[in-house]
Design a protein around this motif. Structure first.
Motif, mmCIF file in Angstrom:
data_model
loop_
_atom_site.group_PDB
_atom_site.id
_atom_site.type_symbol
_atom_site.label_atom_id
_atom_site.label_comp_id
_atom_site.label_asym_id
_atom_site.label_seq_id
_atom_site.Cartn_x
_atom_site.Cartn_y
_atom_site.Cartn_z
ATOM 1 N N TYR A 68 64.408 45.626 21.779
ATOM 2 C CA TYR A 68 64.104 46.793 21.611
ATOM 3 C C TYR A 68 64.649 48.013 22.284
ATOM 4 O O TYR A 68 64.392 48.387 23.206
ATOM 5 N N THR A 69 65.751 48.360 21.645
ATOM 6 C CA THR A 69 66.819 49.626 22.182
ATOM 7 C C THR A 69 66.548 50.549 21.047
ATOM 8 O O THR A 69 66.272 50.348 19.949
ATOM 9 N N LYS A 92 71.779 41.518 25.098
ATOM 10 C CA LYS A 92 71.796 43.071 24.738
ATOM 11 C C LYS A 92 73.219 43.618 24.487
ATOM 12 O O LYS A 92 72.976 44.431 23.798
ATOM 13 N N LYS A 93 74.427 43.209 25.463
ATOM 14 C CA LYS A 93 75.649 43.710 24.976
ATOM 15 C C LYS A 93 76.323 43.338 24.032
ATOM 16 O O LYS A 93 77.215 44.021 23.411
ATOM 17 N N LEU A 94 75.647 42.183 23.053
ATOM 18 C CA LEU A 94 76.413 41.634 21.857
ATOM 19 C C LEU A 94 76.404 42.630 20.758
ATOM 20 O O LEU A 94 75.132 43.067 20.583
ATOM 21 N N THR A 152 61.673 45.103 17.404
ATOM 22 C CA THR A 152 62.674 45.127 16.206
ATOM 23 C C THR A 152 62.847 43.605 15.518
ATOM 24 O O THR A 152 63.134 42.693 16.528
ATOM 25 N N SER A 153 62.700 43.409 14.447
ATOM 26 C CA SER A 153 62.918 42.245 13.839
ATOM 27 C C SER A 153 63.465 42.394 12.802
ATOM 28 O O SER A 153 63.169 42.517 11.477
ATOM 29 N N PHE A 158 66.472 50.022 16.985
ATOM 30 C CA PHE A 158 65.367 50.735 16.287
ATOM 31 C C PHE A 158 65.843 51.466 15.112
ATOM 32 O O PHE A 158 65.479 51.505 13.989
ATOM 33 N N CYS A 159 67.075 52.137 15.440
ATOM 34 C CA CYS A 159 67.713 52.919 14.361
ATOM 35 C C CYS A 159 68.163 52.326 13.122
ATOM 36 O O CYS A 159 68.184 52.313 12.183
ATOM 37 N N MET A 160 68.816 50.841 13.492
ATOM 38 C CA MET A 160 69.512 49.964 12.657
ATOM 39 C C MET A 160 68.225 49.017 11.723
ATOM 40 O O MET A 160 68.405 49.037 10.661
#
Length: 140
Positions: A85-86, A41-43, A107-108, A90-92
């Protein structure tokens, strides 16, 4: 973490962890799959396109690469990936069809790339919103 991700072979995360750490004869130091997901998740997703561009530049500059009658043979490949799903994802990338089993959206991102067939190397990779079609991505 990056070395682990880049060395994956398409197996389950648990199997990949065991395979990765057994290669160092350090299976007793293996991490949990939850730890892998947290670290992942941090990448920043931009990193993968950046490192691929650097590797390609180095390869074509320092190697005699294969061609067909003087031309590079390029294919296009596309896929749908998975992202945590962050809010940022979601915005990106937008949201995909909700997962009915868990009543949760996911998110996919769409992933598209140009592949050098003879040298077995991705030349360019693009990661975009799920709602973008692959044809539109090719022209960018």
């Amino acid at each position: 973490m990056l070395k682990f991700l880049l060395s994956r072979n398409g197996h389950t995360v648990s199997n990949e962890i065991n395979h990765y750490f057994s290669g160092f004869d350090a299976l007793e130091k293996a991490v949990s799959k939850q730890a892998v997901f947290q670290a992942k998740k941090k990448l920043d997703y931009h990193f993968f396109a950046f490192i691929n561009a650097q590797l390609c530049r180095h390869y074509y500059k320092n190697n005699k690469y294969k061609t067909w009658r003087g031309y590079s043979v390029i294919a296009v490949d596309g896929s749908i990936g998975e992202a945590p799903y962050t809010n940022e994802c979601f915005c990106m990338f937008g949201a995909d069809i909700p997962n009915k089993k868990f009543n949760q959206a996911k998110t996919s991102p769409r992933i598209s790339g140009f592949y050098d067939v003879l040298n077995e190397l991705y030349i360019d990779v693009s990661i975009t919103r799920f709602s973008n079609c692959f044809i539109r991505i090719l022209w960018k």
